[in-house]
Design an enzyme around this catalytic site. Structure first.
Site, PDB file in Angstrom:
ATOM      1  N   GLU A  89       0.908  -1.178   0.244  1.00 53.27           N
ATOM      2  CA  GLU A  89       0.390   0.033   0.197  1.00 53.27           C
ATOM      3  C   GLU A  89       1.304   1.626   0.110  1.00 53.27           C
ATOM      4  O   GLU A  89       0.338   2.564   0.835  1.00 53.27           O
ATOM      5  CB  GLU A  89      -1.216  -0.247   1.264  1.00 53.27           C
ATOM      6  CG  GLU A  89      -2.366  -0.908   1.468  1.00 53.27           C
ATOM      7  CD  GLU A  89      -2.744  -1.224   2.516  1.00 53.27           C
ATOM      8  OE1 GLU A  89      -2.886  -0.796   3.212  1.00 53.27           O
ATOM      9  OE2 GLU A  89      -3.406  -2.194   2.572  1.00 53.27           O
ATOM     10  N   ASN A 131       1.675  -5.316  -2.907  1.00 54.08           N
ATOM     11  CA  ASN A 131       0.542  -5.566  -2.375  1.00 54.08           C
ATOM     12  C   ASN A 131      -0.526  -4.346  -2.392  1.00 54.08           C
ATOM     13  O   ASN A 131       0.809  -3.478  -1.856  1.00 54.08           O
ATOM     14  CB  ASN A 131       0.838  -6.314  -1.178  1.00 54.08           C
ATOM     15  CG  ASN A 131      -1.022  -6.955  -1.200  1.00 54.08           C
ATOM     16  OD1 ASN A 131      -1.374  -7.976  -2.073  1.00 54.08           O
ATOM     17  ND2 ASN A 131      -1.467  -6.675   0.363  1.00 54.08           N
ATOM     18  N   HIS A 168     -10.460  -5.834  -2.061  1.00 57.46           N
ATOM     19  CA  HIS A 168     -11.799  -6.044  -1.248  1.00 57.46           C
ATOM     20  C   HIS A 168     -12.770  -5.188  -1.955  1.00 57.46           C
ATOM     21  O   HIS A 168     -12.343  -3.986  -2.095  1.00 57.46           O
ATOM     22  CB  HIS A 168     -11.362  -4.810   0.113  1.00 57.46           C
ATOM     23  CG  HIS A 168     -10.000  -5.583   0.704  1.00 57.46           C
ATOM     24  ND1 HIS A 168     -10.325  -6.596   1.577  1.00 57.46           N
ATOM     25  CD2 HIS A 168      -8.638  -5.445   0.993  1.00 57.46           C
ATOM     26  CE1 HIS A 168      -9.157  -7.513   2.306  1.00 57.46           C
ATOM     27  NE2 HIS A 168      -8.210  -6.157   1.943  1.00 57.46           N
ATOM     28  N   GLU A 196      -6.494 -10.836  -0.408  1.00 59.77           N
ATOM     29  CA  GLU A 196      -6.715 -11.098   0.224  1.00 59.77           C
ATOM     30  C   GLU A 196      -8.506 -10.405  -0.107  1.00 59.77           C
ATOM     31  O   GLU A 196      -8.825  -9.180   0.558  1.00 59.77           O
ATOM     32  CB  GLU A 196      -6.304  -9.335   1.061  1.00 59.77           C
ATOM     33  CG  GLU A 196      -4.970  -9.113   1.494  1.00 59.77           C
ATOM     34  CD  GLU A 196      -4.690  -7.363   2.038  1.00 59.77           C
ATOM     35  OE1 GLU A 196      -5.151  -6.719   2.972  1.00 59.77           O
ATOM     36  OE2 GLU A 196      -3.781  -8.010   2.061  1.00 59.77           O
ATOM     37  N   ASP A 198     -12.378 -10.425  -0.502  1.00 63.44           N
ATOM     38  CA  ASP A 198     -12.921 -10.310   0.224  1.00 63.44           C
ATOM     39  C   ASP A 198     -14.317  -9.061  -0.058  1.00 63.44           C
ATOM     40  O   ASP A 198     -14.477  -8.305  -0.675  1.00 63.44           O
ATOM     41  CB  ASP A 198     -13.303  -9.836   2.313  1.00 63.44           C
ATOM     42  CG  ASP A 198     -12.725  -8.226   2.433  1.00 63.44           C
ATOM     43  OD1 ASP A 198     -12.523  -8.200   1.433  1.00 63.44           O
ATOM     44  OD2 ASP A 198     -12.994  -8.307   3.643  1.00 63.44           O
TER      45      ASP A 198
HETATM   46  O1  G2I Z   1      -7.583  -3.315   6.542  1.00 66.75           O
HETATM   47  C1  G2I Z   1      -7.278  -4.388   5.818  1.00 66.75           C
HETATM   48  C2  G2I Z   1      -6.718  -5.229   5.119  1.00 66.75           C
HETATM   49  C3  G2I Z   1      -5.541  -4.400   4.260  1.00 66.75           C
HETATM   50  N1  G2I Z   1      -4.414  -5.003   3.330  1.00 66.75           N
HETATM   51  C4  G2I Z   1      -3.719  -4.589   4.101  1.00 66.75           C
HETATM   52  C5  G2I Z   1      -4.414  -5.658   5.391  1.00 66.75           C
HETATM   53  O2  G2I Z   1      -2.828  -6.259   6.624  1.00 66.75           O
HETATM   54  C6  G2I Z   1      -5.224  -5.282   6.050  1.00 66.75           C
HETATM   55  O3  G2I Z   1      -5.646  -5.715   6.960  1.00 66.75           O
HETATM   56  C7  G2I Z   1      -6.155  -5.478   8.463  1.00 66.75           C
HETATM   57  C8  G2I Z   1      -6.700  -6.441   9.164  1.00 66.75           C
HETATM   58  O4  G2I Z   1      -7.530  -7.555   8.311  1.00 66.75           O
HETATM   59  C9  G2I Z   1      -7.063  -6.568  10.687  1.00 66.75           C
HETATM   60  O5  G2I Z   1      -7.364  -7.116  11.886  1.00 66.75           O
HETATM   61  O6  G2I Z   1      -5.924  -4.578   8.788  1.00 66.75           O
HETATM   62  C10 G2I Z   1      -5.732  -3.981  10.108  1.00 66.75           C
HETATM   63  C11 G2I Z   1      -4.954  -2.643  10.319  1.00 66.75           C
HETATM   64  O7  G2I Z   1      -4.215  -1.495   9.367  1.00 66.75           O
HETATM   65  C12 G2I Z   1      -6.104  -5.395  11.617  1.00 66.75           C
HETATM   66  O8  G2I Z   1      -6.969  -3.995  12.145  1.00 66.75           O
HETATM   67  C13 G2I Z   1      -6.077  -4.557  13.481  1.00 66.75           C
HETATM   68  C14 G2I Z   1      -7.122  -3.583  14.613  1.00 66.75           C
HETATM   69  O9  G2I Z   1      -6.758  -2.025  13.748  1.00 66.75           O
HETATM   70  C15 G2I Z   1      -5.860  -3.046  15.993  1.00 66.75           C
HETATM   71  O10 G2I Z   1      -6.656  -2.363  16.923  1.00 66.75           O
HETATM   72  C16 G2I Z   1      -5.797  -4.464  15.577  1.00 66.75           C
HETATM   73  O11 G2I Z   1      -5.425  -4.529  17.554  1.00 66.75           O
HETATM   74  O12 G2I Z   1      -6.437  -5.705  14.553  1.00 66.75           O
HETATM   75  C17 G2I Z   1      -5.027  -5.859  14.953  1.00 66.75           C
HETATM   76  C18 G2I Z   1      -4.973  -7.058  15.863  1.00 66.75           C
HETATM   77  O13 G2I Z   1      -6.479  -7.089  16.192  1.00 66.75           O
END
Ligand code: G2I
Length: 262
Positions: A89, A131, A168, A196, A198
């Protein structure tokens, strides 16, 4: 298999030089014991980046910190991770330009190239991927920005092996040009993957179109959904996945299976 959070910088190197591979190792071990291929996500990203990195303003310091993070992490997972999202990103929304903080601001345009060169030295066998999201529509400025970068890297011999399209999507599924985008990138000499996936509401048509776009491009080498059960999704309220909160297969599951050939 991709670790959703466990291989990100804030988990792996929470303070300078202190590496914590425990959570990522759990996933790597689980994948290995089930014969599953593992993608590494991710080495250089502006988000889930610890404060100590975000506050670096000196270029030499940030360069050595970035290169050390890439080198140590890839060395640890050498032979276990078959493809890395080396840079995630880095392009700004709606634009052909990089997003500013912190790597671009401090290191300038060359930071992506430097990250990929460092990654190749750290693990000569892993596939090195760029990515991003919102690069599925061939007509989008961001898609063109990333395409220009990959074309430039290939023409100058900067190591890059693959481009990950996160996928996404809203309820309409992929844009109609998605397959064109995948084949145009593949024609530059890189593999492409949906990394990724969904889709809001998990429509069968949207999932079918996404899978077909990949199946129709020979260098499309992977489709990964961003989570298993809806309730564990980062966008749980949109129920975008193939399994419901009880782990039951949804109609989209059967649509994907059928698009894959049964
Ligand atoms: O945002 C969706 C995805 C976009 N592309 C890159 C991916 O790495 C990203 O994944 C998401 C995760 O699915 C989430 O799970 O990235 C988020 C953060 O940018 C993740 O969220 C984070 C929460 O913001 C935090 O508060 C939490 O501590 O997940 C953390 C672990 O549960």
């Amino acid at each position: 298999v991709t670790a959703e959070n466990e291989m990100k910088w804030d988990t792996v190197e929470p303070s300078r030089g202190n590496f914590n591979f425990g959570p990522g190792d759990q996933i790597a071990n689980q994948a290995a014991s089930h014969g599953q291929k593992l993608r590494g996500h991710t080495l250089v990203w502006h988000s889930q980046l610890p404060g100590w990195v975000q506050s670096i303003s000196d270029a030499n310091t940030l360069r050595s910190v970035m290169n050390n993070h890439i080198t140590q992490t890839m060395a640890h997972y050498r032979g276990k991770v078959y493809a890395w999202d080396v840079v995630n990103e880095a392009f700004a929304d709606g634009s052909t330009q990089h997003r500013p903080p912190v790597f671009q601001n401090v290191l300038g345009n060359g930071f992506i190239e430097e990250a990929f060169r460092t990654a190749r030295s750290a693990d000569g066998s892993a596939k090195l991927c760029y990515n991003d999201y919102n690069i599925e529509d061939w007509n989008a400025a961001k898609t063109q920005g990333v395409y220009s970068m990959v074309r430039d890297f290939k023409s100058r011999g900067v190591p890059i092996d693959c481009v990950g399209f996160q996928g996404h999507f809203g309820s309409g599924g992929p844009p109609s040009s998605f397959q064109t985008t995948l084949s145009n990138f593949a024609a530059l000499g890189v593999d492409v993957q949906i990394t990724e996936l969904d889709i809001a509401g998990a429509p069968t048509t949207g999932y079918t179109n996404a899978v077909r776009a990949c199946m129709n491009v020979s260098r499309c080498t992977g489709i990964t959904v961003w989570g298993v059960r809806d309730t564990d999704s980062w966008r749980a309220s949109s129920t975008p996945l193939l399994f419901d909160g009880n782990g039951n297969k949804k109609p989209a599951y059967f649509a994907v299976l059928s698009a894959l050939g049964g």
